[in-house]
Write a protein that holds these residues in place. Structure first.
Motif, PDB file in Angstrom:
ATOM      1  N   GLY A  59       0.769  -1.245   0.000  1.00 20.73           N
ATOM      2  CA  GLY A  59       0.000   0.000   0.000  1.00 20.73           C
ATOM      3  C   GLY A  59       0.796   1.289   0.000  1.00 20.73           C
ATOM      4  O   GLY A  59       2.020   1.311   0.116  1.00 20.73           O
ATOM      5  N   ILE A  60       0.038   2.371  -0.132  1.00 21.94           N
ATOM      6  CA  ILE A  60       0.616   3.716  -0.235  1.00 21.94           C
ATOM      7  C   ILE A  60       0.195   4.495   1.004  1.00 21.94           C
ATOM      8  O   ILE A  60      -0.998   4.613   1.289  1.00 21.94           O
ATOM      9  CB  ILE A  60       0.111   4.434  -1.501  1.00 21.94           C
ATOM     10  CG1 ILE A  60       0.431   3.588  -2.750  1.00 21.94           C
ATOM     11  CG2 ILE A  60       0.711   5.838  -1.611  1.00 21.94           C
ATOM     12  CD1 ILE A  60      -0.086   4.162  -4.059  1.00 21.94           C
ATOM     13  N   ALA A  61       1.179   5.016   1.735  1.00 22.02           N
ATOM     14  CA  ALA A  61       0.871   5.743   2.982  1.00 22.02           C
ATOM     15  C   ALA A  61       1.363   7.176   2.872  1.00 22.02           C
ATOM     16  O   ALA A  61       2.456   7.430   2.351  1.00 22.02           O
ATOM     17  CB  ALA A  61       1.556   5.053   4.155  1.00 22.02           C
ATOM     18  N   GLU A  62       0.530   8.100   3.379  1.00 25.81           N
ATOM     19  CA  GLU A  62       0.959   9.499   3.428  1.00 25.81           C
ATOM     20  C   GLU A  62       1.858   9.688   4.640  1.00 25.81           C
ATOM     21  O   GLU A  62       1.585   9.170   5.728  1.00 25.81           O
ATOM     22  CB  GLU A  62      -0.259  10.427   3.512  1.00 25.81           C
ATOM     23  CG  GLU A  62       0.142  11.873   3.352  1.00 25.81           C
ATOM     24  CD  GLU A  62      -1.037  12.787   3.044  1.00 25.81           C
ATOM     25  OE1 GLU A  62      -2.164  12.293   2.843  1.00 25.81           O
ATOM     26  OE2 GLU A  62      -0.804  14.013   2.991  1.00 25.81           O
ATOM     27  N   LEU A  63       2.945  10.447   4.466  1.00 23.23           N
ATOM     28  CA  LEU A  63       3.918  10.659   5.535  1.00 23.23           C
ATOM     29  C   LEU A  63       3.623  11.972   6.260  1.00 23.23           C
ATOM     30  O   LEU A  63       2.888  12.833   5.750  1.00 23.23           O
ATOM     31  CB  LEU A  63       5.332  10.696   4.944  1.00 23.23           C
ATOM     32  CG  LEU A  63       5.724   9.462   4.121  1.00 23.23           C
ATOM     33  CD1 LEU A  63       7.040   9.699   3.395  1.00 23.23           C
ATOM     34  CD2 LEU A  63       5.824   8.233   5.024  1.00 23.23           C
ATOM     35  N   ALA A  64       4.241  12.133   7.425  1.00 23.20           N
ATOM     36  CA  ALA A  64       4.009  13.339   8.223  1.00 23.20           C
ATOM     37  C   ALA A  64       4.410  14.602   7.462  1.00 23.20           C
ATOM     38  O   ALA A  64       3.815  15.667   7.651  1.00 23.20           O
ATOM     39  CB  ALA A  64       4.796  13.241   9.529  1.00 23.20           C
ATOM     40  N   ASN A  65       5.402  14.503   6.573  1.00 20.27           N
ATOM     41  CA  ASN A  65       5.850  15.704   5.830  1.00 20.27           C
ATOM     42  C   ASN A  65       4.987  15.988   4.587  1.00 20.27           C
ATOM     43  O   ASN A  65       5.287  16.905   3.822  1.00 20.27           O
ATOM     44  CB  ASN A  65       7.324  15.564   5.426  1.00 20.27           C
ATOM     45  CG  ASN A  65       7.546  14.506   4.349  1.00 20.27           C
ATOM     46  OD1 ASN A  65       6.608  13.811   3.945  1.00 20.27           O
ATOM     47  ND2 ASN A  65       8.776  14.380   3.879  1.00 20.27           N
ATOM     48  N   GLY A  66       3.951  15.171   4.365  1.00 20.23           N
ATOM     49  CA  GLY A  66       3.084  15.367   3.199  1.00 20.23           C
ATOM     50  C   GLY A  66       3.514  14.547   1.991  1.00 20.23           C
ATOM     51  O   GLY A  66       2.812  14.501   0.985  1.00 20.23           O
ATOM     52  N   GLY A  67       4.676  13.895   2.103  1.00 24.59           N
ATOM     53  CA  GLY A  67       5.110  12.988   1.032  1.00 24.59           C
ATOM     54  C   GLY A  67       4.431  11.629   1.169  1.00 24.59           C
ATOM     55  O   GLY A  67       3.503  11.461   1.979  1.00 24.59           O
ATOM     56  N   PHE A  68       4.905  10.652   0.394  1.00 20.80           N
ATOM     57  CA  PHE A  68       4.277   9.330   0.399  1.00 20.80           C
ATOM     58  C   PHE A  68       5.335   8.230   0.424  1.00 20.80           C
ATOM     59  O   PHE A  68       6.440   8.414  -0.084  1.00 20.80           O
ATOM     60  CB  PHE A  68       3.401   9.144  -0.855  1.00 20.80           C
ATOM     61  CG  PHE A  68       2.212  10.046  -0.874  1.00 20.80           C
ATOM     62  CD1 PHE A  68       1.025   9.667  -0.271  1.00 20.80           C
ATOM     63  CD2 PHE A  68       2.307  11.303  -1.460  1.00 20.80           C
ATOM     64  CE1 PHE A  68      -0.068  10.530  -0.262  1.00 20.80           C
ATOM     65  CE2 PHE A  68       1.217  12.166  -1.462  1.00 20.80           C
ATOM     66  CZ  PHE A  68       0.025  11.773  -0.862  1.00 20.80           C
TER      67      PHE A  68
END
Ligand SMILES: Cc1cc2nc3c(=O)[nH]c(=O)nc-3n(C[C@H](O)[C@H](O)[C@H](O)COP(=O)(O)OP(=O)(O)OC[C@H]3O[C@@H](n4cnc5c(N)ncnc54)[C@H](O)[C@@H]3O)c2cc1C
Length: 285
Positions: A59-68
């Motif tokens: 899967g694809i997760a959004e990161l805290a910095n707004g990236g993925f």
């Protein structure tokens, strides 16, 4: 053909240990390429380490910095369909959308694709244009490598023996456009040549990253091309000069899809077409 040992570890650490311990072991992701190669006796791994049972690779997760973070086992269809990959990151979604056909897109994974590193594959130039990083695991831990350094030579990556891809990190999307143009003999074929472009637009102007696929052992890029396009985006002469710079940096070969000469010829044309479409996309925003 001998029957290889089959392992289905539940963690990245166990997979890395198995790959390190077993000489001639290969990891199995979607199987679209590896199983076909085994069927044709082009690959005879001594052991198979399936990555299918490792939850963190999916899967694809959004990161805290707004990236993925795209997990290595993420299928092309999932990447193609994820609307969060917008703005500059749309280049990756556009590339995933053009891989092969629905069957392969439901089977193949981003880890398997870039781990195999077919120079005509669609992700490599798109990841370079997106300024992505590739996460690699081994028995001692993990490290990250910029996509532009990950692809090393024909079918050769920065992964050493016993290492494998666990994911791809994307920076936060920037407002702008991301496009992937592929020239192929028929729809769904590997690229004769392709162009991946991300165009970030803000109050200071436009910042471009461009890479060419299918025209050398790894994605072709040129600082001069990025600089020319960033300085004069949409200017036909700048686009032509960027196309020539990329053609000069290319290292194509003759193969069943096209000659090296033809590839050098089409690079500037494909670059010009991609730049024109990106400009239109920016103007429509
Ligand atoms: C008919 C057909 C048409 C195709 N057309 C295109 C196309 O147009 N464009 C395109 O880009 N691709 C195309 N592909 C390739 C496809 O998209 C897959 O990406 C590719 O098959 C590999 O992904 P996979 O997950 O199936 O890997 P697998 O088949 O499981 O593995 C492939 C190789 O990569 C290694 N590997 C697997 N996972 C990893 C990992 N996480 N880290 C390191 N190494 C790993 C394996 O050991 C093996 O050597 C096509 C494939 C087929 C069968």
């Amino acid at each position: 053909m001998s029957v290889p040992g089959f392992h289905r570890p539940k963690s990245v650490e166990d997979a890395a240990r198995l790959l390190a311990e077993t000489d001639g072991a290969r990891c199995l992701s979607g199987g679209a390429t590896l199983v076909a190669m085994m069927n044709a006796s082009l690959a005879e791994p001594k052991a198979i380490v399936s990555l299918a049972g490792i939850p963190e690779l999916a899967g694809i997760a959004e990161l805290a910095n707004g990236g993925f973070r795209i997990g290595a086992m993420t299928r092309h269809a999932a990447t193609a369909g994820d609307a969060r990959l917008a703005g500059t990151l749309a280049v990756l979604r556009d590339a995933a959308r053009q891989i092969a056909n629905p069957v392969v897109r439901n089977m193949g994974t981003i880890g398997g694709s870039i781990g195999f590193a077919d120079p005509a594959a669609d992700y490599p130039p798109a990841l370079v244009a997106a300024n992505a990083e590739v996460e690699i695991a081994n028995a001692a831990g993990r490290r990250r490598v910029a996509a532009r350094d990950f692809f090393v030579d024909w079918y050769t990556t920065a992964c050493g023996p016993g290492e494998f891809v666990t994911g791809v990190y994307l920076p936060p999307p920037r407002p702008g456009a991301g496009l992937y143009k592929k020239l192929a003999r028929v729809s769904g074929d590997f690229a004769i040549a392709s162009v991946a472009l991300s165009a970030a637009k803000d109050a200071n102007g436009v910042s471009i990253r461009i890479a060419v696929g299918g025209c050398g052992p790894r994605p072709i890029r040129a600082d001069a091309a990025d600089a020319l396009l960033s300085a004069k985006f949409g200017d036909a002469a700048a686009a032509a000069a960027a196309g020539e710079a990329l053609a000069a940096a290319a290292d194509p070969v003759d193969d069943v899809r096209a000659s090296a000469e033809y590839r050098r010829l089409v690079i500037p044309r494909l670059v010009a077409e991609t730049v024109a479409h990106a400009r239109a996309a920016l103007e429509a925003r």
